[in-house]
Motif scaffolding. Structure first.
Motif, PDB file in Angstrom:
ATOM      1  N   PRO A   1      22.797 -86.333  29.702  1.00 53.08           N
ATOM      2  CA  PRO A   1      21.695 -87.298  29.815  1.00 53.08           C
ATOM      3  C   PRO A   1      20.522 -86.756  30.626  1.00 53.08           C
ATOM      4  O   PRO A   1      19.383 -87.142  30.397  1.00 53.08           O
ATOM      5  CB  PRO A   1      22.351 -88.490  30.514  1.00 53.08           C
ATOM      6  N   ALA A   2      20.809 -85.849  31.578  1.00 58.02           N
ATOM      7  CA  ALA A   2      19.718 -85.267  32.371  1.00 58.02           C
ATOM      8  C   ALA A   2      18.802 -84.408  31.506  1.00 58.02           C
ATOM      9  O   ALA A   2      17.599 -84.321  31.754  1.00 58.02           O
ATOM     10  CB  ALA A   2      20.303 -84.436  33.515  1.00 58.02           C
ATOM     11  N   ALA A   3      19.382 -83.774  30.478  1.00 60.14           N
ATOM     12  CA  ALA A   3      18.607 -82.882  29.622  1.00 60.14           C
ATOM     13  C   ALA A   3      18.054 -83.572  28.376  1.00 60.14           C
ATOM     14  O   ALA A   3      17.054 -83.124  27.813  1.00 60.14           O
ATOM     15  CB  ALA A   3      19.461 -81.692  29.201  1.00 60.14           C
TER      16      ALA A   3
ATOM     17  N   LYS B   1      20.875 -91.185  27.418  1.00 59.63           N
ATOM     18  CA  LYS B   1      20.930 -92.143  28.519  1.00 59.63           C
ATOM     19  C   LYS B   1      21.383 -93.520  28.061  1.00 59.63           C
ATOM     20  O   LYS B   1      21.600 -94.416  28.883  1.00 59.63           O
ATOM     21  CB  LYS B   1      19.570 -92.227  29.213  1.00 59.63           C
ATOM     22  N   ILE B   2      21.552 -93.688  26.743  1.00 55.79           N
ATOM     23  CA  ILE B   2      22.072 -94.966  26.249  1.00 55.79           C
ATOM     24  C   ILE B   2      23.472 -95.234  26.797  1.00 55.79           C
ATOM     25  O   ILE B   2      23.898 -96.393  26.875  1.00 55.79           O
ATOM     26  CB  ILE B   2      22.104 -95.030  24.712  1.00 55.79           C
ATOM     27  N   PHE B   3      24.186 -94.185  27.218  1.00 53.03           N
ATOM     28  CA  PHE B   3      25.556 -94.367  27.679  1.00 53.03           C
ATOM     29  C   PHE B   3      25.628 -94.915  29.105  1.00 53.03           C
ATOM     30  O   PHE B   3      26.704 -95.117  29.642  1.00 53.03           O
ATOM     31  CB  PHE B   3      26.327 -93.051  27.561  1.00 53.03           C
ATOM     32  N   SER B   4      24.473 -95.156  29.704  1.00 52.09           N
ATOM     33  CA  SER B   4      24.457 -95.780  31.030  1.00 52.09           C
ATOM     34  C   SER B   4      24.612 -97.293  30.939  1.00 52.09           C
ATOM     35  O   SER B   4      24.896 -97.951  31.933  1.00 52.09           O
ATOM     36  CB  SER B   4      23.158 -95.449  31.762  1.00 52.09           C
ATOM     37  N   GLY B   5      24.406 -97.834  29.735  1.00 52.95           N
ATOM     38  CA  GLY B   5      24.528 -99.273  29.541  1.00 52.95           C
ATOM     39  C   GLY B   5      25.562 -99.597  28.485  1.00 52.95           C
ATOM     40  O   GLY B   5      26.455 -98.798  28.213  1.00 52.95           O
TER      41      GLY B   5
ATOM     42  N   TYR C   1      29.131 -93.041  35.373  1.00 50.20           N
ATOM     43  CA  TYR C   1      27.974 -92.456  34.692  1.00 50.20           C
ATOM     44  C   TYR C   1      27.336 -91.428  35.622  1.00 50.20           C
ATOM     45  O   TYR C   1      27.038 -91.708  36.772  1.00 50.20           O
ATOM     46  CB  TYR C   1      26.954 -93.539  34.328  1.00 50.20           C
ATOM     47  N   ASP C   2      27.155 -90.225  35.105  1.00 49.84           N
ATOM     48  CA  ASP C   2      26.561 -89.143  35.873  1.00 49.84           C
ATOM     49  C   ASP C   2      25.715 -88.337  34.905  1.00 49.84           C
ATOM     50  O   ASP C   2      26.237 -87.788  33.925  1.00 49.84           O
ATOM     51  CB  ASP C   2      27.662 -88.275  36.494  1.00 49.84           C
ATOM     52  N   THR C   3      24.429 -88.257  35.145  1.00 53.66           N
ATOM     53  CA  THR C   3      23.520 -87.617  34.190  1.00 53.66           C
ATOM     54  C   THR C   3      23.783 -86.124  34.018  1.00 53.66           C
ATOM     55  O   THR C   3      23.283 -85.516  33.073  1.00 53.66           O
ATOM     56  CB  THR C   3      22.049 -87.800  34.614  1.00 53.66           C
ATOM     57  N   SER C   4      24.567 -85.514  34.913  1.00 55.57           N
ATOM     58  CA  SER C   4      24.842 -84.079  34.808  1.00 55.57           C
ATOM     59  C   SER C   4      26.059 -83.772  33.948  1.00 55.57           C
ATOM     60  O   SER C   4      26.357 -82.609  33.682  1.00 55.57           O
ATOM     61  CB  SER C   4      25.058 -83.482  36.202  1.00 55.57           C
ATOM     62  N   LYS C   5      26.781 -84.796  33.491  1.00 53.95           N
ATOM     63  CA  LYS C   5      27.982 -84.578  32.681  1.00 53.95           C
ATOM     64  C   LYS C   5      27.612 -84.362  31.217  1.00 53.95           C
ATOM     65  O   LYS C   5      26.583 -84.810  30.739  1.00 53.95           O
ATOM     66  CB  LYS C   5      28.940 -85.760  32.810  1.00 53.95           C
ATOM     67  N   ASP C   6      28.521 -83.706  30.498  1.00 58.43           N
ATOM     68  CA  ASP C   6      28.301 -83.394  29.086  1.00 58.43           C
ATOM     69  C   ASP C   6      28.995 -84.419  28.192  1.00 58.43           C
ATOM     70  O   ASP C   6      30.095 -84.890  28.494  1.00 58.43           O
ATOM     71  CB  ASP C   6      28.877 -82.017  28.750  1.00 58.43           C
TER      72      ASP C   6
END
Length: 239
Positions: free
Chosen positions: A43-45, A50-54, A177-182
């Motif tokens: 999600p960071a890239a 980022k839809i997976f944050s909700g 949720y962590d934006t650095s994960k794949d």
């Protein structure tokens, strides 16, 4: 390619559910694709992830070559770390011993495997060399108060409830949720030889992500609509 490993990508010439191509993981006939997986990025890239944050829905057609336990379908973790870095993982289950066709795992929150019960209707279970539509529906944002809930469907059939042994409650898991994960499809470990036969062994096709939690009626419409654009049209009309 993750650090220090050389995983093979899934083959795309497998017989497809619809159209000309699908993705084949861990085929054991003519190509050694152990640990094969397809990485979508972080999600960071990629803002689209980022839809997976909700609340979100993951839907795809799946044709297993081998029914087994702990076979990673879709995961959110550090894909080059063998035993850590998890956020959550959606897995194929085992149609025996009370474990249903599909389940999930969330590290450090549930910290346990969770499987929906075996469906009473055998037609709603996975079977070798047979296409089935698998749907995971997650409700709730990672930063919201309380836990997120999760539902599972096979061929539009609601698999019901399962009590989480990790103590989060029925069909629930803590916020992860962590934006650095794949985010990736396929093996739940990337390190060579680390999966101990738990690689995904089968084909996936017609993948779709939804940035909201589909209702049971919408999942049914997606399944009964068939595949491809027709299914998307049917679901849009039903919504």
């Amino acid at each position: 390619i993750p650090g220090g490993t050389t995983p093979l990508a899934p083959r795309y010439t497998t017989p497809a559910f619809s159209g000309s191509y699908g993705l084949e993981f861990a085929d054991q006939s003519d190509v050694a694709t152990d640990n094969g997986f397809m990485v979508l990025g972080t999600p960071a890239a990629k803002d689209a992830l980022k839809i997976f944050s909700g609340s979100f829905t993951v839907n795809f057609w799946y044709r297993p070559k081998e029914i087994g336990l702990y076979k990673g379908m879709f995961s959110f973790k550090d894909y080059d770390l063998a035993g850590s870095g998890y956020q959550w993982m959606l897995v194929q289950g085992l149609n025996s011993s009370g474990r249903g066709s599909i389940g999930w795992y969330v590290y450090d929150t549930n910290n346990a495997w969770n499987f929906w019960p075996v469906p009473a209707d055998a037609g709603n279970a996975l079977a070798n060399d047979t296409w089935a539509m698998v749907t995971y529906v997650v409700s709730g944002a990672y930063d919201a108060v309380g836990d997120r809930s999760i539902k599972g469907y096979i061929n539009g059939f609601d698999l019901g409830s399962v009590t989480d042994p990790g103590g989060q409650g029925v069909n629930r898991f803590s916020k992860r949720y962590d934006t650095s994960k794949d985010l990736f499809f396929g093996s739940w470990y990337a390190a060579a030889g680390s999966t101990a036969g738990w690689e995904l062994n089968g084909s996936i096709d017609e993948v779709s992500f939804w940035n909201f939690d589909l209702s049971a009626a919408q999942v049914s419409a997606l399944y009964n609509g068939g595949s491809g654009s027709y299914a998307m049209t049917a679901l849009t009309q039903s919504a």
